[in-house]
Design a protein around this motif. Structure first.
Motif, PDB file in Angstrom:
ATOM      1  N   TYR A  73      -1.809  14.130   2.871  1.00 41.15           N
ATOM      2  CA  TYR A  73      -0.924  13.455   3.816  1.00 41.15           C
ATOM      3  C   TYR A  73      -1.425  13.552   5.253  1.00 41.15           C
ATOM      4  O   TYR A  73      -1.123  12.688   6.091  1.00 41.15           O
ATOM      5  CB  TYR A  73       0.500  14.015   3.716  1.00 41.15           C
ATOM      6  N   ARG A  74      -2.200  14.594   5.555  1.00 40.50           N
ATOM      7  CA  ARG A  74      -2.715  14.734   6.917  1.00 40.50           C
ATOM      8  C   ARG A  74      -3.627  13.565   7.279  1.00 40.50           C
ATOM      9  O   ARG A  74      -3.579  13.055   8.407  1.00 40.50           O
ATOM     10  CB  ARG A  74      -3.463  16.057   7.070  1.00 40.50           C
ATOM     11  N   ALA A  75      -4.455  13.150   6.346  1.00 38.24           N
ATOM     12  CA  ALA A  75      -5.339  12.016   6.605  1.00 38.24           C
ATOM     13  C   ALA A  75      -4.528  10.751   6.832  1.00 38.24           C
ATOM     14  O   ALA A  75      -4.850   9.930   7.699  1.00 38.24           O
ATOM     15  CB  ALA A  75      -6.305  11.828   5.438  1.00 38.24           C
ATOM     16  N   THR A  76      -3.451  10.581   6.058  1.00 41.98           N
ATOM     17  CA  THR A  76      -2.583   9.415   6.238  1.00 41.98           C
ATOM     18  C   THR A  76      -1.903   9.461   7.600  1.00 41.98           C
ATOM     19  O   THR A  76      -1.753   8.436   8.267  1.00 41.98           O
ATOM     20  CB  THR A  76      -1.528   9.360   5.124  1.00 41.98           C
ATOM     21  N   ALA A  77      -1.481  10.650   8.027  1.00 40.46           N
ATOM     22  CA  ALA A  77      -0.822  10.790   9.330  1.00 40.46           C
ATOM     23  C   ALA A  77      -1.753  10.373  10.467  1.00 40.46           C
ATOM     24  O   ALA A  77      -1.307   9.795  11.464  1.00 40.46           O
ATOM     25  CB  ALA A  77      -0.361  12.228   9.522  1.00 40.46           C
ATOM     26  N   LYS A  78      -3.041  10.638  10.315  1.00 36.57           N
ATOM     27  CA  LYS A  78      -4.001  10.262  11.348  1.00 36.57           C
ATOM     28  C   LYS A  78      -4.332   8.771  11.284  1.00 36.57           C
ATOM     29  O   LYS A  78      -4.506   8.121  12.314  1.00 36.57           O
ATOM     30  CB  LYS A  78      -5.287  11.074  11.187  1.00 36.57           C
ATOM     31  N   LYS A  79      -4.397   8.235  10.071  1.00 41.27           N
ATOM     32  CA  LYS A  79      -4.843   6.854   9.882  1.00 41.27           C
ATOM     33  C   LYS A  79      -3.716   5.848  10.058  1.00 41.27           C
ATOM     34  O   LYS A  79      -3.824   4.886  10.822  1.00 41.27           O
ATOM     35  CB  LYS A  79      -5.455   6.710   8.493  1.00 41.27           C
ATOM     36  N   PRO A 115       0.798  -1.222   0.000  1.00 45.31           N
ATOM     37  CA  PRO A 115       0.000   0.000   0.000  1.00 45.31           C
ATOM     38  C   PRO A 115       0.840   1.286   0.000  1.00 45.31           C
ATOM     39  O   PRO A 115       1.936   1.318   0.541  1.00 45.31           O
ATOM     40  CB  PRO A 115      -0.799  -0.101   1.299  1.00 45.31           C
ATOM     41  N   SER A 116       0.226   2.326  -0.599  1.00 49.11           N
ATOM     42  CA  SER A 116       0.843   3.638  -0.650  1.00 49.11           C
ATOM     43  C   SER A 116      -0.166   4.676  -0.153  1.00 49.11           C
ATOM     44  O   SER A 116      -1.115   4.317   0.564  1.00 49.11           O
ATOM     45  CB  SER A 116       1.304   3.939  -2.079  1.00 49.11           C
ATOM     46  N   TYR A 117      -0.005   5.930  -0.514  1.00 50.85           N
ATOM     47  CA  TYR A 117      -0.884   6.980  -0.022  1.00 50.85           C
ATOM     48  C   TYR A 117      -0.927   8.131  -1.012  1.00 50.85           C
ATOM     49  O   TYR A 117      -0.196   8.144  -2.010  1.00 50.85           O
ATOM     50  CB  TYR A 117      -0.426   7.480   1.344  1.00 50.85           C
ATOM     51  N   ASP A 118      -1.785   9.101  -0.743  1.00 51.52           N
ATOM     52  CA  ASP A 118      -1.921  10.291  -1.578  1.00 51.52           C
ATOM     53  C   ASP A 118      -1.209  11.448  -0.875  1.00 51.52           C
ATOM     54  O   ASP A 118      -1.634  11.888   0.194  1.00 51.52           O
ATOM     55  CB  ASP A 118      -3.397  10.626  -1.799  1.00 51.52           C
ATOM     56  N   GLU A 119      -0.133  11.926  -1.480  1.00 52.00           N
ATOM     57  CA  GLU A 119       0.632  13.030  -0.869  1.00 52.00           C
ATOM     58  C   GLU A 119      -0.208  14.290  -0.707  1.00 52.00           C
ATOM     59  O   GLU A 119       0.051  15.105   0.188  1.00 52.00           O
ATOM     60  CB  GLU A 119       1.842  13.356  -1.737  1.00 52.00           C
ATOM     61  N   ASN A 120      -1.201  14.471  -1.569  1.00 55.21           N
ATOM     62  CA  ASN A 120      -2.034  15.667  -1.474  1.00 55.21           C
ATOM     63  C   ASN A 120      -2.894  15.671  -0.208  1.00 55.21           C
ATOM     64  O   ASN A 120      -3.409  16.715   0.177  1.00 55.21           O
ATOM     65  CB  ASN A 120      -2.948  15.759  -2.699  1.00 55.21           C
TER      66      ASN A 120
END
Length: 618
Positions: free
Chosen positions: A283-289, A276-281
């Motif tokens: 990144y805040r949501a990824t930091a929380k999740k 899995p990867s993430y959306d850099e645009n």
């Protein structure tokens, strides 16, 4: 009555006045001359403010210089001078602005409360995009809004979608820029100073709200804009690799799947991804999740690679003339070591008898590899030193120097610091008891096929208008004459083992490599005593592909894959590592515009059809 004045008393009084006046004059002189600069600075500090304005951050492009991977755009902060807006105009202001911003009723109520506060400076909205800002400007010009200001805020955007839903292209490789303008992870962090430039420093008079008064700014340092980067990454290939990794992840259900495609002669990385990867645009949501998604396993995560390491054992044995490819080795199925206290066995627990060394590697026989490793020296200590020295020369146990943030060195025990037992040497011969990164494996295999040069992998091809041409990290790490044998050995692997060959062939191309299937040790199992994870394995493949010679190195890793077929000697998943290699290698060789005249050692002629090489291994 007699006179009360006297010349003496007047003289004393005069002297006193002179002393007082002199003291005052000295103090004033001290303030006006000696302390002038510091007092003036203190006065300015009370009435002025220093403003630091970030320079425009440089953009990032793929290897063509035309496909934009990262850039900076202006979003806007909407601010209101509330004390200048008449009370009777507040309702109209709130209604019109809420409609433009598309606010629901709770958000619109919050907006009305902020407008009604009548503060001299109140922020009504953050990160408004250019289209919305244009509608606000139109409304101001039409008189529907007033006393508003649009303050530009630079925002980093990553315009290319990734190969999986909710991802951006090359996210783990690129990293992102946080709200403070600092690069985090990957290229963004490694090249922070180059991309960010130097901020402009202004001084200005400040108002009661501690904001700069327009028209009073003075430039103290003009700063410098950020510089653009051009990567070695091919955007089209990167997208294809990400799609292949997603498909393998869906089929195999591992923790993650990684791959890197590299030029073995220059160290240029053409594609590098993990899913899995993430959306850099976002990144805040990824930091929380799940902030662990920010890490790039290709450079930042180590694992026991398994039988791909048999190729390093082959290097150690061949260059020391301990074996030839045709030397017979007795595969006894089980090998007892350390006076019978430990043992290693083959994955299928069967003895294949006397095999040529090239077949030991092709059929991935642990016992045969262990016997060859033990024969590297007259004693266990000497053999361990020889194998460890080969690992070190090929870059195992230290960072490759790839130009992204977060690379780790791996875990390798030096026998000079902690003596190896026979079991340590045997395990090391087939990639257990040592932990590496995929980029280290790609670099080591590059040296095997390129004539013995340990190149430094890199992802930046140019800074601004300047092309980068990194020199190899080292030369002469291996005898160039050994390369044809190693290339041929990797070719022989697939030509000998039909199970791998049938799912690794790329018609019209030379292919070779080595697989690895490694058990995973978990120190938390068995009440902290540790144990092997059940039905979970790390699957690897590292190999080459080329028309006439190795032109690309491809390394793949499937972390903690769960086999759907688990029999003795057979641990199969829907998409095996060598199948994933074939898909990525095919995408790479047909996508990239490689120079057919580029130098490099020619492969040795071996038994088997042209273009039908690949890898096998336990």
């Amino acid at each position: 009555m007699g006179r009360t004045d006297s010349r003496r008393r007047l003289l004393i009084l005069l002297v006193g006045l002179v002393v007082v006046a002199g003291s005052l004059l000295a103090r004033l002189s001290w303030w006006q001359v000696v302390q002038h600069d510091s007092l003036a600075a203190a006065a300015r500090a009370q009435t002025s403010i220093t403003v630091e304005q970030s320079s425009r951050r440089g953009s990032i492009y793929d290897r063509t210089g035309t496909i934009l991977l990262a850039t900076t755009v202006d979003h806007y902060r909407v601010a209101l001078a509330g004390d200048q807006l008449p009370v009777e105009a507040q309702s109209k202001e709130a209604t019109n602005l809420a409609a433009i911003l598309g606010l629901d009723e709770p958000a619109a109520a919050t907006l009305r409360d902020r407008i009604a506060s009548r503060r001299p400076y109140v922020v009504l909205a953050q990160e408004v995009d250019e289209a919305t800002a244009a509608r606000i400007r139109t409304a101001i010009a039409a008189g529907d809004l007033s006393n508003l200001s649009l303050e530009p805020i630079p925002v980093r955007v990553y315009p290319q979608p990734g190969g999986a839903p909710d991802t951006s292209l090359a996210a783990k490789l690129m990293g992102f820029v946080n709200s403070d303008g600092a690069g985090q992870y990957g290229v963004e962090q490694a090249y922070q100073e180059v991309l960010a430039g130097r901020p402009e420093i202004l001084s200005a008079q400040r108002d009661a709200s501690n904001r700069a008064v327009p028209g009073t700014e003075e430039v103290e340092d003009p700063g410098a804009p950020g510089v653009d980067l051009r990567l070695t990454i091919d955007a089209g290939l990167q997208l294809s690799v990400e799609q292949e990794l997603l498909a393998a992840w869906v089929a195999d259900h591992p923790i993650d799947v990684s791959a890197v495609v590299m030029d073995p002669y220059t160290g240029e990385v053409y594609a590098e991804a993990t899913y899995p990867s993430y959306d850099e645009n976002d990144y805040r949501a990824t930091a929380k999740k799940d902030p662990s998604l920010f890490l790039d396993p290709v450079v930042s995560s180590v694992y026991e690679p398994g039988s791909v390491f048999k190729m390093l054992t082959a290097v150690a044995a061949l260059e020391r003339n301990k074996v030839a490819l045709t030397t017979k080795v007795n595969d006894t199925g089980i090998l007892r070591l350390d006076g019978g206290q430990t043992h290693v066995d083959d994955a299928d627990h069967r003895a294949m008898g006397w095999l040529k060394f090239e077949d030991v590697v092709a059929w991935s026989r642990n016992v045969g590899a262990a016997k060859v490793a033990l024969a590297l020296g007259r004693t266990t200590d000497a053999a361990a030193t020889a194998l460890h020295e080969t690992w070190t020369r090929l870059g195992i146990g230290r960072p490759t120097g790839i130009d992204v943030a977060g690379e780790v060195a791996g875990l390798v025990h030096d026998p000079a610091l902690r003596q190896w037992r026979q079991i340590d040497l045997a395990n090391g011969s087939f990639g257990q008891g040592v932990a590496v990164t995929p980029i280290q494996l790609a670099t080591a295999f590059s040296a095997m096929v390129n004539g013995g040069t340990l190149v430094q992998p890199h992802v930046v091809a140019g800074i601004g208008s300047q092309d980068l041409h990194p020199s190899p990290q080292a030369t002469g790490v291996m005898d160039p004459a050994l390369t044809p044998e190693l290339v041929g050995l990797m070719h022989h692997v697939v030509a000998t083992v039909p199970f791998y060959r049938d799912r690794t062939l790329v018609p019209g191309y030379k292919v070779g490599g080595k697989t690895g299937t490694a058990q995973i040790w978990d120190p938390k199992l068995n009440d902290g005593r540790g144990g092997w994870k059940v039905n979970k394995f790390n699957y690897s493949f590292v190999g080459y592909i080329g028309k006439h010679r190795p032109e690309l190195i491809v390394a793949v890793r499937i972390r903690e894959g769960r086999p759907t077929i688990a029999r003795i000697g057979e641990l199969e998943m829907p998409v095996m590592s060598f199948e994933l290699f074939r898909r990525i290698a095919t995408d790479a060789i047909t996508t990239l515009d490689l120079d057919p005249k580029r130098g490099g050692p020619a492969t040795r002629s071996t038994t088997g059809p042209d273009g039908q090489t690949a890898a096998a291994g336990g």
